[in-house]
Design an enzyme around this catalytic site. Structure first.
Site, PDB file in Angstrom:
ATOM      1  N   ASP A 182      67.463  49.000  93.987  1.00  0.00           N
ATOM      2  CA  ASP A 182      68.628  49.808  94.339  1.00  0.00           C
ATOM      3  C   ASP A 182      69.298  50.323  93.056  1.00  0.00           C
ATOM      4  OD1 ASP A 182      70.894  50.784  95.722  1.00  0.00           O
ATOM      5  OD2 ASP A 182      70.787  49.130  97.144  1.00  0.00           O
ATOM      6  N   ASP A 229      71.748  54.807  95.408  1.00  0.00           N
ATOM      7  CA  ASP A 229      73.067  54.651  96.024  1.00  0.00           C
ATOM      8  C   ASP A 229      73.878  55.954  95.924  1.00  0.00           C
ATOM      9  OD1 ASP A 229      75.005  52.645  97.099  1.00  0.00           O
ATOM     10  OD2 ASP A 229      76.153  53.198  95.314  1.00  0.00           O
ATOM     11  N   HIS A 272      73.785  46.844 105.041  1.00  0.00           N
ATOM     12  CA  HIS A 272      74.807  45.902 104.595  1.00  0.00           C
ATOM     13  C   HIS A 272      76.216  46.479 104.648  1.00  0.00           C
ATOM     14  CE1 HIS A 272      73.862  48.575 101.365  1.00  0.00           C
ATOM     15  NE2 HIS A 272      74.962  48.209 100.738  1.00  0.00           N
ATOM     16  N   ASP A 273      76.348  47.741 105.028  1.00  0.00           N
ATOM     17  CA  ASP A 273      77.676  48.358 105.161  1.00  0.00           C
ATOM     18  C   ASP A 273      78.078  48.546 106.620  1.00  0.00           C
ATOM     19  OD1 ASP A 273      77.838  48.702 102.374  1.00  0.00           O
ATOM     20  OD2 ASP A 273      76.905  50.688 102.468  1.00  0.00           O
ATOM     21  N   GLU A 315      70.681  57.582  99.419  1.00  0.00           N
ATOM     22  CA  GLU A 315      71.776  57.378 100.367  1.00  0.00           C
ATOM     23  C   GLU A 315      72.718  58.567 100.246  1.00  0.00           C
ATOM     24  OE1 GLU A 315      75.234  54.166 101.488  1.00  0.00           O
ATOM     25  OE2 GLU A 315      74.974  54.833  99.446  1.00  0.00           O
TER      26      GLU A 315
HETATM   27  O1  TEU Z   1      77.837  52.842 100.175  1.00  0.00           O
HETATM   28  C1  TEU Z   1      78.334  54.136 100.261  1.00  0.00           C
HETATM   29  C2  TEU Z   1      79.407  54.419 101.236  1.00  0.00           C
HETATM   30  O2  TEU Z   1      80.170  55.323 101.028  1.00  0.00           O
HETATM   31  C3  TEU Z   1      79.585  53.696 102.503  1.00  0.00           C
HETATM   32  O3  TEU Z   1      78.587  53.102 103.130  1.00  0.00           O
HETATM   33  C4  TEU Z   1      80.837  52.908 102.439  1.00  0.00           C
HETATM   34  O4  TEU Z   1      80.601  51.550 102.305  1.00  0.00           O
HETATM   35  C5  TEU Z   1      81.614  53.144 103.705  1.00  0.00           C
HETATM   36  O5  TEU Z   1      81.533  54.469 104.040  1.00  0.00           O
HETATM   37  C6  TEU Z   1      83.053  52.827 103.491  1.00  0.00           C
HETATM   38  O6  TEU Z   1      83.719  53.005 104.708  1.00  0.00           O
HETATM   39  C7  TEU Z   1      77.122  52.480  99.052  1.00  0.00           C
HETATM   40  C8  TEU Z   1      76.671  51.050  99.175  1.00  0.00           C
HETATM   41  O7  TEU Z   1      75.781  50.931 100.236  1.00  0.00           O
HETATM   42  C9  TEU Z   1      77.889  50.182  99.319  1.00  0.00           C
HETATM   43  O8  TEU Z   1      77.579  48.846  99.583  1.00  0.00           O
HETATM   44  C10 TEU Z   1      78.687  50.320  98.063  1.00  0.00           C
HETATM   45  O9  TEU Z   1      79.910  49.648  98.215  1.00  0.00           O
HETATM   46  C11 TEU Z   1      78.988  51.786  97.721  1.00  0.00           C
HETATM   47  O10 TEU Z   1      77.860  52.625  97.853  1.00  0.00           O
HETATM   48  C12 TEU Z   1      79.451  51.900  96.291  1.00  0.00           C
HETATM   49  O11 TEU Z   1      78.401  51.643  95.410  1.00  0.00           O
END
Ligand code: TEU
Length: 546
Positions: free
Chosen positions: A96, A196, A320-321, A246
């Protein structure tokens, strides 16, 4: 070009996967110890979320060193062993790459702070008075996207946490450093990368207030993003590897651009539009049941649109989000197993590459935390405060977090019904969902009718049947909010599949399109004796005909 159409990716959140040394945090040796589970499942790639040195303000998405292993997760030797052991079982690692920002503890930022001009140009600093940030942009985790540094008399941009400073991609030195990171990991033998929030890397030439929104329209799919990606792929030497970007709040046109092979950008990308259908007025923190018609329209738009433009989707419900899909779009009670299988079928049969997030293959549910002390995620902790400032009571804020917190997807993997579900011999860093007594991998390997065996079958089918990996897709019954239906076909050859998913807890009758009665059942969660054309709650059926 990498081969990815008949592959399946499994996402590992190492902190919550398996703990080998009893400190309550999952680690790389823990992953190695569980490889047989993954090989038996049949997945091809393992995407590991960040395990690099990090202060862990955002669970590793705040990277302090891109080319090392955080001691919490193990050593470089542990990683090399994991790569070798995965390779022996026919699986490759995807790492990642968090290239939109670094941790403020990264030496680049520290040297910027110490006054080195070279490293100040690695980030996005702006002059301004301490009481007025350069723009009104809002951080994705709440609050201003700018932080003032009194020692420099300047502001820096952080689209995420204040400890995650955005990198200045305008600076060619930054782009060269990041390409070197890719070369480093490629030489270690990893097979691919996940990037990311990579569609946020290109910021506008002029920074201005957003009168209509939170600022995202100025930096999402920004002016030079495609050029930067092409350059990164070429300079990193990763053209032949499997890659996924992403894409935050992106558009179909841009995702075609990111993934159409002749553009030499990425293999595929994630978009999140289908995971916002339960956001009331687009607000993640306002609860609403999923709008199933909107969900279906988004699937059709992205599937048929990417197909028309020659792009490729990553298919997923969970990461994971996100809260657990079975708790969100399925049902945790009587129809738990059935709805989990239906949701799996819905995405795995589509055109794209499926991603399985750890625990999804056993139907893990949200943990239903009741107290703020149970949460660890920076976003959840911030929004617990923000929601109360907006007038919610603590109980209301907790109810929202129980549905929306990212920690819902981060509870430890449920391996067996022993202490801490077999995740750790110590105290887990985040509490377990108490469902582990009944929902766990060991029990499901024993039961051929389990969700786990069903996922194994779905993965195997993708490799057996070219219509799934290569076929065209067309959506049916677009106005029916209950039934997700599509067909997969080969315009040049013969053979056709029909996929029918009852997205609801209500029975559907007469759902068989013309010409399909008597077709052979390829897969489904309904009994073979079920009357043709009827789908009970959350049932699904895949039919094939010559
Ligand atoms: O996530 C990006 C992101 O904007 C979303 O998934 C976010 O967590 C959500 O919209 C908030 O409501 C990526 C990663 O997957 C995440 O875990 C990180 O926190 C983020 O980037 C920052 O690196």
């Amino acid at each position: 070009m990498a081969d990815f159409k008949d592959k399946v990716v499994y996402q590992i959140y190492p902190k919550s996967f398996s703990d080998s040394d009893g400190d309550g945090l999952g680690d790389l040796r823990g992953v190695t110890a569980r490889l047989d589970h993954l090989a038996k499942l049949g997945v091809d790639y393992l995407w590991l979320t960040p395990f690099f040195p990090s202060p862990q303000r955002d669970n590793g998405y705040d990277v302090a060193d891109y080319c090392a292993v955080d001691p919490h997760f193990g050593t470089m030797a542990d990683l090399e062993e994991l790569i070798r052991e995965a390779d022996k079982r026919g699986m490759g690692l995807m790492l990642d790459m968090v290239f939109n920002h670094t941790s403020t503890e990264h030496q680049w930022f520290q040297r910027a702070l110490a006054g080195e001009k070279k490293y100040q140009d690695y980030y996005i600093f702006r002059d301004g008075s301490p009481d007025c940030p350069p723009t009104n942009w809002v951080s994705k985790f709440g609050g201003s996207a700018w932080e003032y540094l009194p020692q420099l008399g300047r502001w820096y941009l952080h689209l995420f946490d204040v400890s995650q400073a955005d990198l200045n991609w305008e600076n060619p030195a930054v782009r060269a450093e990041l390409a070197k990171v890719l070369q480093f990991w490629k030489a270690k033998g990893v097979k691919g990368f996940r990037f990311d929030v990579v569609n946020l890397i290109s910021k506008p030439a002029v920074f201005e207030d957003d009168q209509q929104g939170d600022g995202r329209r100025f930096y999402t799919d920004g002016p030079k993003v495609h050029q930067y990606l092409q350059e990164l792929v070429a300079a990193g030497g990763i053209e032949g590897m499997v890659t996924v970007g992403e894409m935050s709040s992106t558009t179909l046109e841009n995702c075609i651009g990111y993934t159409a092979p002749q553009r030499h950008e990425l293999s595929m990308c994630f978009n999140f539009h289908h995971l916002k259908v339960d956001y009331k007025n687009g607000d993640k923190w306002a609860l609403m049941p999923p709008d199933l018609l909107a969900l279906k329209k988004l699937f059709a738009l992205w599937q048929e649109g990417m197909q028309a433009g020659g792009g490729w989707n990553a298919l997923f419900w969970c990461n994971h989000d996100q809260p657990r899909a079975v708790s969100r779009f399925g049902e945790e009670g009587e129809y738990w197993s059935r709805s989990a299988k239906m949701l799996a079928t819905a995405t795995h049969m589509m055109r794209g590459t499926p991603y399985i997030y750890q625990g999804e293959e056993i139907g893990m549910t949200n943990p239903h935390f009741k107290s703020i002390d149970q949460y660890r995620d920076v976003e959840s902790l911030n929004y617990y405060q923000i929601l109360q400032e907006q007038g919610k009571t603590p109980a209301e804020a907790l109810e929202i977090l129980a549905a929306r917190s990212r920690d819902n997807g981060r509870t430890p993997m449920q391996w067996d019904d022993g202490p801490n579900a077999g995740f750790t011999a110590g105290t887990p860093w985040l509490g377990l969902a108490d469902s582990y007594q009944t929902i766990n991998a060991a029990a499901q390997w024993e039961d051929p009718d389990s969700i786990l065996w069903y996922y194994r079958r779905l993965i195997a089918l993708r490799k057996e049947n070219k219509l799934i990996s290569e076929g065209k897709i067309e959506f049916l019954f677009p106005e029916d909010a209950q039934l997700l239906a599509y067909r997969r076909y080969d315009p040049a050859g013969s053979g056709e599949l029909l996929v029918l998913c009852n997205l609801t807890g209500r029975e559907i009758s007469d759902c068989l399109p013309e010409g399909w009665s008597g077709a052979e059942k390829l897969l489904g969660n309904c009994p073979d004796s079920a009357p043709a054309g009827t789908l009970r709650p959350y049932e699904c059926l895949v039919l094939q005909r010559a």
